[in-house]
Design a protein around this motif. Structure first.
Motif, PDB file in Angstrom:
ATOM      1  N   ILE A  10     -35.826 -13.972  42.140  1.00 53.57           N
ATOM      2  CA  ILE A  10     -36.983 -13.129  42.451  1.00 53.57           C
ATOM      3  C   ILE A  10     -37.884 -13.821  43.467  1.00 53.57           C
ATOM      4  N   ASP A  11     -38.086 -15.115  43.280  1.00 56.33           N
ATOM      5  CA  ASP A  11     -38.899 -15.882  44.227  1.00 56.33           C
ATOM      6  C   ASP A  11     -38.257 -15.914  45.605  1.00 56.33           C
ATOM      7  N   LEU A  12     -36.962 -16.171  45.625  1.00 58.11           N
ATOM      8  CA  LEU A  12     -36.253 -16.278  46.895  1.00 58.11           C
ATOM      9  C   LEU A  12     -36.379 -14.995  47.705  1.00 58.11           C
ATOM     10  N   LEU A  13     -36.255 -13.861  47.026  1.00 55.86           N
ATOM     11  CA  LEU A  13     -36.241 -12.589  47.750  1.00 55.86           C
ATOM     12  C   LEU A  13     -37.577 -11.842  47.676  1.00 55.86           C
ATOM     13  N   ASP A  14     -38.615 -12.512  47.160  1.00 52.13           N
ATOM     14  CA  ASP A  14     -39.949 -11.914  47.129  1.00 52.13           C
ATOM     15  C   ASP A  14     -40.016 -10.585  46.391  1.00 52.13           C
ATOM     16  N   LEU A  15     -39.467 -10.541  45.213  1.00 51.89           N
ATOM     17  CA  LEU A  15     -39.453  -9.284  44.471  1.00 51.89           C
ATOM     18  C   LEU A  15     -40.466  -9.271  43.325  1.00 51.89           C
ATOM     19  N   GLN A  16     -41.368 -10.250  43.294  1.00 51.30           N
ATOM     20  CA  GLN A  16     -42.289 -10.393  42.159  1.00 51.30           C
ATOM     21  C   GLN A  16     -42.970  -9.089  41.774  1.00 51.30           C
ATOM     22  N   SER A  17     -43.452  -8.339  42.793  1.00 51.14           N
ATOM     23  CA  SER A  17     -44.276  -7.183  42.458  1.00 51.14           C
ATOM     24  C   SER A  17     -43.469  -6.026  41.894  1.00 51.14           C
ATOM     25  N   TYR A  18     -42.141  -6.116  41.973  1.00 54.03           N
ATOM     26  CA  TYR A  18     -41.327  -5.002  41.460  1.00 54.03           C
ATOM     27  C   TYR A  18     -40.665  -5.326  40.134  1.00 54.03           C
ATOM     28  N   ARG A  19     -40.863  -6.553  39.680  1.00 53.59           N
ATOM     29  CA  ARG A  19     -40.159  -7.091  38.532  1.00 53.59           C
ATOM     30  C   ARG A  19     -39.944  -6.095  37.385  1.00 53.59           C
TER      31      ARG A  19
ATOM     32  N   THR B  85     -34.913  -5.292  58.749  1.00 54.46           N
ATOM     33  CA  THR B  85     -33.654  -5.796  59.277  1.00 54.46           C
ATOM     34  C   THR B  85     -33.811  -7.234  59.765  1.00 54.46           C
ATOM     35  N   GLU B  86     -34.961  -7.487  60.387  1.00 57.45           N
ATOM     36  CA  GLU B  86     -35.299  -8.838  60.833  1.00 57.45           C
ATOM     37  C   GLU B  86     -35.233  -9.806  59.639  1.00 57.45           C
ATOM     38  N   ASP B  87     -35.807  -9.364  58.514  1.00 56.64           N
ATOM     39  CA  ASP B  87     -35.812 -10.206  57.313  1.00 56.64           C
ATOM     40  C   ASP B  87     -34.409 -10.510  56.810  1.00 56.64           C
ATOM     41  N   VAL B  88     -33.517  -9.520  56.964  1.00 58.31           N
ATOM     42  CA  VAL B  88     -32.167  -9.700  56.428  1.00 58.31           C
ATOM     43  C   VAL B  88     -31.548 -11.001  56.918  1.00 58.31           C
ATOM     44  N   SER B  89     -31.683 -11.252  58.227  1.00 57.28           N
ATOM     45  CA  SER B  89     -31.035 -12.460  58.747  1.00 57.28           C
ATOM     46  C   SER B  89     -31.657 -13.710  58.138  1.00 57.28           C
ATOM     47  N   HIS B  90     -32.965 -13.631  57.812  1.00 59.98           N
ATOM     48  CA  HIS B  90     -33.611 -14.802  57.200  1.00 59.98           C
ATOM     49  C   HIS B  90     -33.082 -15.064  55.805  1.00 59.98           C
ATOM     50  N   TRP B  91     -33.025 -13.990  54.986  1.00 62.14           N
ATOM     51  CA  TRP B  91     -32.571 -14.291  53.628  1.00 62.14           C
ATOM     52  C   TRP B  91     -31.091 -14.594  53.551  1.00 62.14           C
ATOM     53  N   ILE B  92     -30.312 -14.057  54.516  1.00 65.74           N
ATOM     54  CA  ILE B  92     -28.890 -14.436  54.513  1.00 65.74           C
ATOM     55  C   ILE B  92     -28.767 -15.942  54.748  1.00 65.74           C
ATOM     56  N   GLU B  93     -29.614 -16.422  55.647  1.00 66.21           N
ATOM     57  CA  GLU B  93     -29.612 -17.868  55.900  1.00 66.21           C
ATOM     58  C   GLU B  93     -29.992 -18.640  54.627  1.00 66.21           C
ATOM     59  N   ASP B  94     -31.061 -18.155  53.954  1.00 67.41           N
ATOM     60  CA  ASP B  94     -31.490 -18.810  52.708  1.00 67.41           C
ATOM     61  C   ASP B  94     -30.372 -18.813  51.673  1.00 67.41           C
ATOM     62  N   VAL B  95     -29.760 -17.648  51.544  1.00 68.04           N
ATOM     63  CA  VAL B  95     -28.722 -17.518  50.533  1.00 68.04           C
ATOM     64  C   VAL B  95     -27.589 -18.495  50.806  1.00 68.04           C
ATOM     65  N   SER B  96     -27.197 -18.567  52.079  1.00 64.17           N
ATOM     66  CA  SER B  96     -26.045 -19.421  52.352  1.00 64.17           C
ATOM     67  C   SER B  96     -26.425 -20.892  52.262  1.00 64.17           C
TER      68      SER B  96
ATOM     69  N   LEU C 192     -28.086  -8.352  64.564  1.00 65.09           N
ATOM     70  CA  LEU C 192     -28.102  -9.058  63.283  1.00 65.09           C
ATOM     71  C   LEU C 192     -26.831  -9.883  63.122  1.00 65.09           C
ATOM     72  N   VAL C 193     -25.700  -9.279  63.464  1.00 70.91           N
ATOM     73  CA  VAL C 193     -24.421  -9.981  63.361  1.00 70.91           C
ATOM     74  C   VAL C 193     -24.448 -11.244  64.218  1.00 70.91           C
ATOM     75  N   ALA C 194     -24.937 -11.079  65.450  1.00 63.72           N
ATOM     76  CA  ALA C 194     -24.956 -12.214  66.367  1.00 63.72           C
ATOM     77  C   ALA C 194     -25.859 -13.326  65.845  1.00 63.72           C
ATOM     78  N   ARG C 195     -27.010 -12.938  65.249  1.00 62.67           N
ATOM     79  CA  ARG C 195     -27.952 -13.943  64.765  1.00 62.67           C
ATOM     80  C   ARG C 195     -27.440 -14.659  63.520  1.00 62.67           C
ATOM     81  N   ALA C 196     -26.839 -13.878  62.594  1.00 62.36           N
ATOM     82  CA  ALA C 196     -26.587 -14.438  61.272  1.00 62.36           C
ATOM     83  C   ALA C 196     -25.208 -15.067  61.094  1.00 62.36           C
ATOM     84  N   SER C 197     -24.213 -14.586  61.852  1.00 52.88           N
ATOM     85  CA  SER C 197     -22.873 -14.967  61.425  1.00 52.88           C
ATOM     86  C   SER C 197     -22.249 -16.073  62.259  1.00 52.88           C
TER      87      SER C 197
END
Ligand SMILES: Nc1ncnc2c1ncn2[C@@H]1O[C@H](COP(=O)(O)OP(=O)(O)OP(=O)(O)O)[C@@H](O)[C@H]1O
Ligand SMILES: [Mg+2]
Lengths: 358, 254
Positions: B138-147, B189-200, B216-221
């Motif tokens: 939850i912390d990693l993906l900032d979902l606290q307010s939806y818990r 979509t911008e965020d997606v590349s950030h959390w993919i990086e975090d996840v990996s 996104l593909v070019a940035r993340a993969s």
């Protein structure tokens, strides 16, 4: 409105969310414990019946409301529980053990119907469970050496350690103890991995599978537990009837049980109790209204099942969350008083889900 | 070179006359972010469904972590360490975010039905331990307010995140993301590349994602595989694939 600030994980797994809840439930517990002092024999008997129905309702709710599997055959589990209990009592098995056996044998029967119907849902499952109930009914009618067939059998009076429990007071407390126990087990289940797995299956089978849930096992478990609770209810119901014969456990009984969970509110244990009260009051209301209706209508033979069916359909159309859902809305109305907006509970359009897996 | 985490060997799948997956072989190395691109109906999702064993392949093998997985049942895939998301989200609609994520812990559950019915201390301890993991995600993906909110009431973008969160709760070795950015606005979509990086990086998970958004593909993969009509067109670095003549032809349809 109350906002609960959670500061420890423990608060998540407690049965009661906050002290306010604890207070109201304690008050409720006190009043049901004290009920025999205020209610006369008749109403105490009716309240015992509410508890018995509630036990069966908890069972059916776990299956229909939490696992998303429908059953039109729960009268069969009620019957299996009732006959097993009677058979055990006749052979001198102590009451608590006998109730336990009733639940266990029902659970076995539940697995027997659960296994072959694993891939069925909706209307097909309804028909399969209906067929199962008919088979059980026929079995009871023809296995005369055990069940007494259509002649029926007398249910021995309940007693515990030599004390008779057949009076309205002790029997009331017996039912209360059983419903409390069952409720406790069901609440525990729902806050554990297995309970969550059941809800997962209800909402999306493919994604449940991808989360590592074995559909076959989980569904069988749901059937077994559901049948076990209903079997226990059957054991108590046997005492209520005093005399068992196959026509006490017909399709109408199954529909009545389903009506209870749907009217009460699918997917909530509160709903079970609302539904049980409703189911017990309904025949009384029908009896009163029979006197008021013109004779031609009042004497119609199918009046009762007709009214059941009508209510079922109306609830499904106008208040799919049942009485409990309605209660939540009313409570919210008062807690937000001047600010409440009717559209708060408008059902949202869900996202298009035509391509399920793709 | 190290051993591949996932490899497919001549994987094929047909629906009637349609060859959805046609003789596909590829390898994904541990720690990689591997993207799969291709026009609509190219068979990307079908490939995911094969890997997560929702579909049976007509022929070919899938090997994960040194083990052949093409004949084990779908519900055992998660415990091996493969988690996935779905293109149109498949969440448990009537449950809260928290409970959805807790289902991700299901494969790690060691309690039996009877201890659960009585909620023995072992069950309570496990529940607390599960929440620890869930809370980290939850912390990693900032979902606290939806818990504690029910999925049915959440906007689409949040649902997509919850689905990723649920998959992460499995603590998988391999994460399959089916179009993580579809239906999201440009910032999300911008965020997606950030959390993919975090996840990996933080979770050490290998990621395979199906994605249409080329930036996104070019940035993340790290590597990209292009597919068309079920077959592999090319595999390589993002820039090379973008400029690959065959890939361009597959998209533009000469
Ligand atoms: N369950 C199914 N039954 C029949 N045909 C299917 C099924 N699933 C996929 N297909 C077909 O297989 C082909 C590949 O579909 P798939 O969903 O894998 O494509 P995709 O690359 O994910 O496309 P998109 O980018 O639109 O998601 C399509 O022609 C599709 O119609
Ligand atoms: Mg797709």
């Amino acid at each position: 409105m109350r906002f609960v600030l959670k500061t420890r994980y423990q608060q998540d797994i407690n049965l009661f969310l906050h002290n306010g809840q604890r207070f109201w439930y304690a008050l409720l517990a006190l009043s049901v414990l004290a009920a025999p002092w205020f209610l006369d024999r008749f109403f105490l008997g009716e309240l015992s019946l509410v508890f018995i129905y509630a036990i069966a309702g908890i069972g059916l709710m776990l299956l229909v409301g939490y696992t998303g599997l429908v059953s039109l055959g729960h009268a069969a589990f009620l019957a299996i529980g009732a006959y097993t209990h009677t058979w055990c009592l006749q052979r001198g098995v102590p009451l608590p053990l006998s109730i336990l056996f009733a639940g266990l044998l029902s659970a076995v029967a539940g697995i027997m119907i659960g296994r072959p119907t694993l891939r069925m849902t909706g209307i097909y499952l309804a028909i399969a469970t209906l067929a199962f109930a008919i088979v059980v009914e026929q079995l009871i009618a023809h296995w005369e050496s055990v069940t007494g067939g259509y002649r029926g059998i007398v249910v021995p009076k309940p007693e515990l350690f030599g004390y008779s429990l057949s009076g309205s007071w002790p029997f009331y407390y017996l039912c209360l103890a059983c419903v409390t126990g069952c409720l406790f087990l069901a609440l525990n289940l729902l806050r554990s991995p297995t309970g969550r797995a059941l809800a997962a299956i209800r909402d999306s089978e493919i994604s449940a599978q991808s989360m590592g849930i074995n559909l076959a096992n989980a569904k069988s478990t749901a059937f077994a537990i559901s049948a076990a609770f209903t079997g226990v209810a059957g054991a108590l119901f046997a005492h209520k009837l005093g005399y068992l014969s196959p026509d006490a456990f017909t399709l109408l009984t199954s529909i009545q049980l389903l009506l209870m969970v749907v009217v009460g509110g699918l997917g909530s244990l509160h709903g079970v109790f609302f539904g049980a009260i409703f189911i017990v009051l309904l025949p009384q209301l029908l009896a009163i209204s029979r006197d008021l209706l013109p004779a031609a209508v009042a004497q119609l033979p199918g009046l009762e099942p007709g009214v059941f069916g009508l209510i079922l359909v109306l609830v499904l159309i106008y208040e799919p969350l049942g009485m409990y859902g309605r209660w939540l809305k009313i409570r919210q109305y008062f807690s937000e008083f001047p600010l409440y907006r009717k559209s708060t509970h408008k059902r949202q359009k869900s996202y298009l889900r035509t391509e399920r897996v793709r | 070179m190290s051993e591949a985490l996932l490899s497919t060997h001549s994987l094929s799948l047909s629906f009637g006359g349609v060859r959805a997956v046609d003789d596909v072989s590829f390898e994904v190395m541990p720690g990689e972010v591997f993207s799969i691109i291709g026009p609509n109906g190219a068979g990307k999702t079908s490939l995911f469904n094969l890997i997560s064993r929702l579909y049976d392949a007509d022929s070919g093998d899938i090997v994960f972590d040194g083990q052949k997985i093409s004949d084990i049942p779908a519900h055992r895939i998660a415990e091996l360490g493969i988690a996935r998301t779905f293109q149109n989200t498949e969440l448990f609609e009537h449950e809260t975010v928290l409970r959805n994520m807790l289902i991700g812990r299901h494969v790690h559950s060691r309690t039996n039905l009877f201890s659960e019915l009585l909620f023995l201390p072992s069950v309570a301890r496990q529940e607390l331990a599960f929440r620890q993991v869930v809370e980290d995600v939850i912390d990693l993906l900032d979902l606290q307010s939806y818990r504690d909110q029910v999925i049915g009431s959440l906007p689409y973008g949040v649902r997509k995140m919850v689905e990723v969160a649920r998959a992460l709760c499995i603590q998988p070795k391999l994460l399959l993301l089916d179009e993580p950015s579809s239906g999201l606005n440009p910032e999300e979509t911008e965020d997606v590349s950030h959390w993919i990086e975090d996840v990996s990086q933080d979770y050490g998970a290998t990621v395979i994602m199906v994605e249409h958004d080329m930036s996104l593909v070019a940035r993340a993969s790290s590597r990209v595989m292009a597919v068309a009509d079920g077959a592999v067109v090319a595999i390589g670095a993002p820039q090379d694939i973008q400029n690959h003549p065959e890939v361009r032809r597959a998209y533009l349809g000469d």
